[in-house]
Scaffold this motif. Structure first.
Motif, PDB file in Angstrom:
ATOM      1  N   LYS A  40      -3.154 -13.945  11.836  1.00  0.00           N
ATOM      2  CA  LYS A  40      -3.679 -14.146  10.488  1.00  0.00           C
ATOM      3  C   LYS A  40      -3.255 -13.030   9.542  1.00  0.00           C
ATOM      4  O   LYS A  40      -3.118 -13.246   8.336  1.00  0.00           O
ATOM      5  N   SER A  41      -3.060 -11.826  10.078  1.00  0.00           N
ATOM      6  CA  SER A  41      -2.671 -10.698   9.232  1.00  0.00           C
ATOM      7  C   SER A  41      -1.807  -9.723  10.016  1.00  0.00           C
ATOM      8  O   SER A  41      -2.028  -9.487  11.204  1.00  0.00           O
ATOM      9  N   VAL A  42      -0.797  -9.169   9.330  1.00  0.00           N
ATOM     10  CA  VAL A  42       0.155  -8.257   9.967  1.00  0.00           C
ATOM     11  C   VAL A  42       0.420  -7.072   9.046  1.00  0.00           C
ATOM     12  O   VAL A  42       0.672  -7.248   7.849  1.00  0.00           O
ATOM     13  N   GLY A  43       0.364  -5.866   9.602  1.00  0.00           N
ATOM     14  CA  GLY A  43       0.650  -4.654   8.844  1.00  0.00           C
ATOM     15  C   GLY A  43       1.987  -4.063   9.261  1.00  0.00           C
ATOM     16  O   GLY A  43       2.316  -4.037  10.456  1.00  0.00           O
ATOM     17  N   ILE A  44       2.755  -3.588   8.290  1.00  0.00           N
ATOM     18  CA  ILE A  44       4.068  -2.988   8.554  1.00  0.00           C
ATOM     19  C   ILE A  44       4.068  -1.582   7.969  1.00  0.00           C
ATOM     20  O   ILE A  44       3.946  -1.415   6.753  1.00  0.00           O
ATOM     21  N   LEU A  45       4.195  -0.567   8.819  1.00  0.00           N
ATOM     22  CA  LEU A  45       4.203   0.818   8.360  1.00  0.00           C
ATOM     23  C   LEU A  45       5.632   1.329   8.281  1.00  0.00           C
ATOM     24  O   LEU A  45       6.372   1.272   9.269  1.00  0.00           O
ATOM     25  N   VAL A  46       6.004   1.825   7.097  1.00  0.00           N
ATOM     26  CA  VAL A  46       7.358   2.337   6.872  1.00  0.00           C
ATOM     27  C   VAL A  46       7.262   3.758   6.318  1.00  0.00           C
ATOM     28  O   VAL A  46       6.504   4.010   5.369  1.00  0.00           O
ATOM     29  N   GLY A  47       8.039   4.663   6.862  1.00  0.00           N
ATOM     30  CA  GLY A  47       7.996   6.041   6.401  1.00  0.00           C
ATOM     31  C   GLY A  47       8.813   6.265   5.140  1.00  0.00           C
ATOM     32  O   GLY A  47       9.600   5.413   4.730  1.00  0.00           O
ATOM     33  N   PRO A  48       8.649   7.421   4.504  1.00  0.00           N
ATOM     34  CA  PRO A  48       9.448   7.775   3.319  1.00  0.00           C
ATOM     35  C   PRO A  48      10.809   8.270   3.769  1.00  0.00           C
ATOM     36  O   PRO A  48      11.184   8.108   4.935  1.00  0.00           O
ATOM     37  N   GLU A  49      11.586   8.866   2.862  1.00  0.00           N
ATOM     38  CA  GLU A  49      12.834   9.501   3.275  1.00  0.00           C
ATOM     39  C   GLU A  49      12.499  10.543   4.352  1.00  0.00           C
ATOM     40  O   GLU A  49      11.569  11.319   4.210  1.00  0.00           O
ATOM     41  N   GLY A  50      13.246  10.528   5.423  1.00  0.00           N
ATOM     42  CA  GLY A  50      12.942  11.460   6.512  1.00  0.00           C
ATOM     43  C   GLY A  50      12.109  10.830   7.599  1.00  0.00           C
ATOM     44  O   GLY A  50      11.957  11.386   8.690  1.00  0.00           O
ATOM     45  N   GLY A  51      11.538   9.653   7.311  1.00  0.00           N
ATOM     46  CA  GLY A  51      10.780   8.922   8.324  1.00  0.00           C
ATOM     47  C   GLY A  51       9.441   9.540   8.673  1.00  0.00           C
ATOM     48  O   GLY A  51       8.907  10.405   7.968  1.00  0.00           O
ATOM     49  N   PHE A  52       8.879   9.100   9.786  1.00  0.00           N
ATOM     50  CA  PHE A  52       7.591   9.590  10.281  1.00  0.00           C
ATOM     51  C   PHE A  52       7.793  10.778  11.213  1.00  0.00           C
ATOM     52  O   PHE A  52       8.840  10.919  11.858  1.00  0.00           O
ATOM     53  N   THR A  53       6.788  11.613  11.309  1.00  0.00           N
ATOM     54  CA  THR A  53       6.797  12.675  12.314  1.00  0.00           C
ATOM     55  C   THR A  53       6.355  12.056  13.644  1.00  0.00           C
ATOM     56  O   THR A  53       5.753  10.983  13.674  1.00  0.00           O
ATOM     57  N   VAL A  98       0.852  -1.201   0.000  1.00  0.00           N
ATOM     58  CA  VAL A  98       0.000   0.000   0.000  1.00  0.00           C
ATOM     59  C   VAL A  98       0.886   1.249   0.000  1.00  0.00           C
ATOM     60  O   VAL A  98       1.540   1.543   1.010  1.00  0.00           O
ATOM     61  N   PRO A  99       0.947   1.999  -1.097  1.00  0.00           N
ATOM     62  CA  PRO A  99       1.726   3.244  -1.131  1.00  0.00           C
ATOM     63  C   PRO A  99       0.988   4.330  -0.328  1.00  0.00           C
ATOM     64  O   PRO A  99      -0.210   4.537  -0.524  1.00  0.00           O
ATOM     65  N   VAL A 100       1.718   5.015   0.553  1.00  0.00           N
ATOM     66  CA  VAL A 100       1.080   5.975   1.462  1.00  0.00           C
ATOM     67  C   VAL A 100       1.741   7.356   1.366  1.00  0.00           C
ATOM     68  O   VAL A 100       2.968   7.467   1.338  1.00  0.00           O
ATOM     69  N   VAL A 101       0.905   8.388   1.345  1.00  0.00           N
ATOM     70  CA  VAL A 101       1.397   9.767   1.395  1.00  0.00           C
ATOM     71  C   VAL A 101       1.417  10.206   2.857  1.00  0.00           C
ATOM     72  O   VAL A 101       0.388  10.200   3.528  1.00  0.00           O
ATOM     73  N   THR A 102       2.599  10.542   3.357  1.00  0.00           N
ATOM     74  CA  THR A 102       2.739  10.992   4.743  1.00  0.00           C
ATOM     75  C   THR A 102       3.177  12.459   4.744  1.00  0.00           C
ATOM     76  O   THR A 102       3.381  13.062   3.687  1.00  0.00           O
ATOM     77  N   LYS A 103       3.363  13.021   5.929  1.00  0.00           N
ATOM     78  CA  LYS A 103       3.735  14.435   6.035  1.00  0.00           C
ATOM     79  C   LYS A 103       5.087  14.736   5.398  1.00  0.00           C
ATOM     80  O   LYS A 103       5.318  15.840   4.908  1.00  0.00           O
ATOM     81  N   ARG A 104       5.990  13.761   5.410  1.00  0.00           N
ATOM     82  CA  ARG A 104       7.322  13.999   4.868  1.00  0.00           C
ATOM     83  C   ARG A 104       7.503  13.417   3.466  1.00  0.00           C
ATOM     84  O   ARG A 104       8.632  13.325   2.978  1.00  0.00           O
ATOM     85  N   THR A 105       6.409  13.024   2.844  1.00  0.00           N
ATOM     86  CA  THR A 105       6.491  12.541   1.467  1.00  0.00           C
ATOM     87  C   THR A 105       6.853  13.699   0.546  1.00  0.00           C
ATOM     88  O   THR A 105       6.220  14.757   0.576  1.00  0.00           O
ATOM     89  N   ILE A 106       7.875  13.511  -0.265  1.00  0.00           N
ATOM     90  CA  ILE A 106       8.337  14.554  -1.179  1.00  0.00           C
ATOM     91  C   ILE A 106       7.673  14.423  -2.545  1.00  0.00           C
ATOM     92  O   ILE A 106       7.406  15.412  -3.221  1.00  0.00           O
TER      93      ILE A 106
END
Length: 260
Positions: free
Chosen positions: A191-204, A106-114
């Motif tokens: 049964k199911s596992v989610g892994i959240l990874v930030g973009p360059e700069g990581g998460f706020t 799942v591609p995600v737009v976060t606060k530090r997404t460029i």
């Protein structure tokens, strides 16, 4: 043995009609002849050992010799929520995530997404990304073609994450590996596992707090700071190995009990 994907509708009894790009690949690139064998997958976990029976101009016919469930899929559904990285890093992430057993990316737009997102271009990207996922699935012998979801917002990602049983957000400021070790061990039983990874700069910090409010465990991946294209793949690798080793342990335990 060569492996190709079909739609379930292409199967009629013990005969499967092959259409599309695979026709040219089988007929003109591999130059396969009647009687040669290969595996066809319906993308839903079913594998068919087939024999080429008829070569036509635009289609091929194959006879099913054996049918069985794919044994290459993990019993745990792994979903990688990847903060959109710069340039073509997403292509590498998708390819390797599929090889490592991810069921969905799942591609995600976060606060530090460029990276800027645009409707028309995003659709083209998604088509290319899905093609990369299919190619990686074929190369790695997957029985299911993982889905690359449309680009979503942070809020939408959290809503999708809420539907999963167990989740983590990987954060460079998290400390200690014991929680990570415990998470991985427990994840093998879910049964199911989610892994959240930030973009360059990581998460706020706010994003980390919000993710934790949604039940995600904030974990470290070690003493070194990993790049965005490395962190998620490292966790997928660890989970894949742990889950498959757990399966082996369960089989050995079952065999031992039968001998008692």
């Amino acid at each position: 043995m060569y492996r190709f994907y079909i739609d379930a509708s292409q199967k009629n009894g013990d005969v499967i009609e092959i259409v599309g790009e695979d026709v040219n690949h089988i007929k003109n690139v591999l130059r396969m002849k009647n009687g040669e064998r290969f595996v066809l997958c319906d993308g839903a976990g079913n594998d068919y050992l087939c024999e080429l029976s008829e070569v036509r101009e635009k289609t091929l016919m194959a006879v099913v010799l054996e049918e069985h469930e794919s044994d290459t899929e993990l019993p745990v559904r792994l979903v990688l929520f990847q903060g959109l990285p710069k340039k073509d890093k997403m292509e590498l992430i998708i390819q390797k995530a599929v090889e490592l057993g991810a069921a969905e990316i799942v591609p995600v737009v976060t606060k530090r997404t460029i990276v800027k997102t645009e409707s028309g271009k995003d659709e083209k990207k998604l088509t290319r990304w899905q093609a990369i996922a299919e190619s990686a699935a074929k190369q790695s012998g997957r029985g299911v073609i993982p889905r690359v979801a449309p680009i979503c917002s942070w809020k939408e990602a959290l809503a999708q994450m809420d539907k999963l049983e167990y989740n983590t957000i990987l954060y460079e400021n998290a400390r200690g590996m014991q929680p990570t070790a415990e998470f991985v061990k427990t994840a093998a039983e879910k049964k199911s596992v989610g892994i959240l990874v930030g973009p360059e700069g990581g998460f706020t910090e706010d994003e980390v707090v919000t993710a934790k409010e949604h039940g995600a465990q904030c974990l470290s991946m070690g003493k070194r700071i990993l790049r965005t294209e490395t962190a998620g793949l490292a966790m997928l690798s660890i989970l894949m190995l742990t889950i498959e080793c757990s399966e082996v342990d369960a089989e050995l335990k079952s065999d031992a009990e039968k001998c008692v």
